[in-house]
Design a protein around this motif. Structure first.
Motif, PDB file in Angstrom:
ATOM      1  N   ASP A  82       0.566  -1.185  -0.269  1.00 58.67           N
ATOM      2  CA  ASP A  82      -0.618   0.067  -0.156  1.00 58.67           C
ATOM      3  C   ASP A  82       1.044   1.306  -0.396  1.00 58.67           C
ATOM      4  O   ASP A  82       1.093   1.859   1.053  1.00 58.67           O
ATOM      5  N   LYS A  83       1.758   1.610  -1.181  1.00 60.54           N
ATOM      6  CA  LYS A  83       2.219   2.719  -1.327  1.00 60.54           C
ATOM      7  C   LYS A  83       1.322   4.483  -0.439  1.00 60.54           C
ATOM      8  O   LYS A  83       2.333   5.102  -0.682  1.00 60.54           O
ATOM      9  N   VAL A  84       0.082   4.248  -0.706  1.00 58.95           N
ATOM     10  CA  VAL A  84      -0.872   5.524  -0.351  1.00 58.95           C
ATOM     11  C   VAL A  84      -0.239   5.304   1.105  1.00 58.95           C
ATOM     12  O   VAL A  84       0.246   6.354   1.722  1.00 58.95           O
ATOM     13  N   LYS A  85      -0.388   4.476   1.736  1.00 61.51           N
ATOM     14  CA  LYS A  85      -0.188   4.240   3.498  1.00 61.51           C
ATOM     15  C   LYS A  85       1.832   4.309   4.223  1.00 61.51           C
ATOM     16  O   LYS A  85       1.262   5.409   4.395  1.00 61.51           O
ATOM     17  N   ALA A  86       2.257   3.905   2.753  1.00 62.55           N
ATOM     18  CA  ALA A  86       3.346   4.122   2.971  1.00 62.55           C
ATOM     19  C   ALA A  86       3.819   5.746   2.809  1.00 62.55           C
ATOM     20  O   ALA A  86       4.524   6.006   3.584  1.00 62.55           O
ATOM     21  N   MET A  87       2.957   6.610   1.691  1.00 65.71           N
ATOM     22  CA  MET A  87       3.816   7.911   1.597  1.00 65.71           C
ATOM     23  C   MET A  87       2.852   8.549   3.435  1.00 65.71           C
ATOM     24  O   MET A  87       3.502   9.631   3.442  1.00 65.71           O
ATOM     25  N   GLU A  88       1.357   8.266   3.527  1.00 59.49           N
ATOM     26  CA  GLU A  88       0.946   8.736   4.624  1.00 59.49           C
ATOM     27  C   GLU A  88       2.237   9.140   5.923  1.00 59.49           C
ATOM     28  O   GLU A  88       1.799   9.855   6.418  1.00 59.49           O
ATOM     29  N   GLY A  89       2.538   7.823   5.556  1.00 59.33           N
ATOM     30  CA  GLY A  89       3.452   7.335   6.736  1.00 59.33           C
ATOM     31  C   GLY A  89       4.708   9.155   6.853  1.00 59.33           C
ATOM     32  O   GLY A  89       5.326   9.009   7.805  1.00 59.33           O
ATOM     33  N   LEU A  90       5.148   8.407   6.038  1.00 59.55           N
ATOM     34  CA  LEU A  90       5.971  10.315   5.483  1.00 59.55           C
ATOM     35  C   LEU A  90       6.096  11.087   5.157  1.00 59.55           C
ATOM     36  O   LEU A  90       6.737  12.085   6.476  1.00 59.55           O
ATOM     37  N   LEU A  91       4.879  11.092   5.501  1.00 59.53           N
ATOM     38  CA  LEU A  91       4.436  12.679   5.445  1.00 59.53           C
ATOM     39  C   LEU A  91       3.990  13.236   7.025  1.00 59.53           C
ATOM     40  O   LEU A  91       4.399  14.417   7.533  1.00 59.53           O
ATOM     41  N   GLY A  92       3.750  12.157   7.952  1.00 59.55           N
ATOM     42  CA  GLY A  92       3.589  12.643   9.063  1.00 59.55           C
ATOM     43  C   GLY A  92       4.994  12.400   9.573  1.00 59.55           C
ATOM     44  O   GLY A  92       5.433  13.425  10.660  1.00 59.55           O
ATOM     45  N   LYS A  93       5.427  11.640   9.513  1.00 59.12           N
ATOM     46  CA  LYS A  93       7.642  11.590   9.870  1.00 59.12           C
ATOM     47  C   LYS A  93       7.841  12.970   9.827  1.00 59.12           C
ATOM     48  O   LYS A  93       8.660  13.537  10.718  1.00 59.12           O
ATOM     49  N   TYR A  94       8.113  13.417   8.245  1.00 61.30           N
ATOM     50  CA  TYR A  94       8.809  14.596   8.151  1.00 61.30           C
ATOM     51  C   TYR A  94       7.495  15.924   7.677  1.00 61.30           C
ATOM     52  O   TYR A  94       7.806  16.710   7.712  1.00 61.30           O
ATOM     53  N   GLY A  95       6.214  15.959   8.509  1.00 63.59           N
ATOM     54  CA  GLY A  95       5.906  16.859   8.790  1.00 63.59           C
ATOM     55  C   GLY A  95       5.082  17.420   7.576  1.00 63.59           C
ATOM     56  O   GLY A  95       5.489  18.904   7.281  1.00 63.59           O
ATOM     57  N   LEU A  96       5.131  17.021   6.541  1.00 67.82           N
ATOM     58  CA  LEU A  96       4.839  17.509   5.507  1.00 67.82           C
ATOM     59  C   LEU A  96       2.689  17.417   4.859  1.00 67.82           C
ATOM     60  O   LEU A  96       2.323  16.092   4.941  1.00 67.82           O
ATOM     61  N   SER A  97       2.816  17.994   3.746  1.00 66.43           N
ATOM     62  CA  SER A  97       0.924  17.729   3.349  1.00 66.43           C
ATOM     63  C   SER A  97       1.395  16.946   1.790  1.00 66.43           C
ATOM     64  O   SER A  97       2.690  16.811   1.231  1.00 66.43           O
TER      65      SER A  97
END
Length: 178
Positions: A82-97
């Motif tokens: 699930d690449k969307v879920k993986a990106m959501e985790g990255l966005l949260g980790k780095y504080g990005l939208s």
């Protein structure tokens, strides 16, 4: 390219995007992948310029892990279903939208993430559905400079390309002084 102005993170699929998509297999499994040096230099340059960089791929590969280390990327996510879920985790980790995230992929499994990312791209030889979803279609095939063209396009849209090129000139001068 208005969407490019907000990008702070570059994520790439690997097989078919950073490589030509060939899987060279031996009896013990995967034995090699082919990467283009210009893609690698551009990813390393983006990282050096302060962008967050990395790979999100469905396959697990020590070769990909090694390539990530060599380029000093910020993340290497392998075996991702699930690449969307993986990106959501990255966005949260780095504080990005979402609008600050760019993603390049080449095949159907990349579509969900391409449709959510702030800026999406694909190589020239991406499948037609992916080409329709992409904000940017590289003039180069996967594993043949496609990622380089995407990174350069974004940096130019942000008026950072000259600064990036000059960083190599300065580095060379600094190295010569030592």
């Amino acid at each position: 390219m208005k969407k490019a102005e907000k990008i702070k993170l570059f994520a790439f699929d690997v097989d078919g995007t950073l490589t030509p998509g060939y899987l060279v297999m031996g009896e013990a499994g995967e034995i090699s992948k082919i990467f283009h040096a210009r893609d690698g230099l551009a990813i390393a340059l983006a990282h050096r310029m302060g962008y967050i960089t990395g790979f999100i791929t469905g396959r697990k590969s020590p070769i990909v892990e090694n390539r990530g280390k060599e380029l000093a990327v910020d993340f290497v996510l392998m075996g991702v279903s699930d690449k969307v879920k993986a990106m959501e985790g990255l966005l949260g980790k780095y504080g990005l939208s979402w609008e600050e995230a760019a993603y390049m992929g080449d095949d159907l499994n990349d579509l969900p993430l391409m449709e959510k990312a702030g800026l999406s791209a694909c190589p020239e030889d991406g499948v037609k559905e992916v080409k329709r979803a992409a904000d940017f279609i590289s003039p180069f095939k996967g594993g043949n400079g496609a990622a380089r063209a995407f990174i350069e396009k974004v940096m130019k849209a942000q008026n950072r390309w000259k600064e990036a090129v000059d960083s190599y000139r300065r580095k060379k001068v600094d190295t010569l002084r030592q």
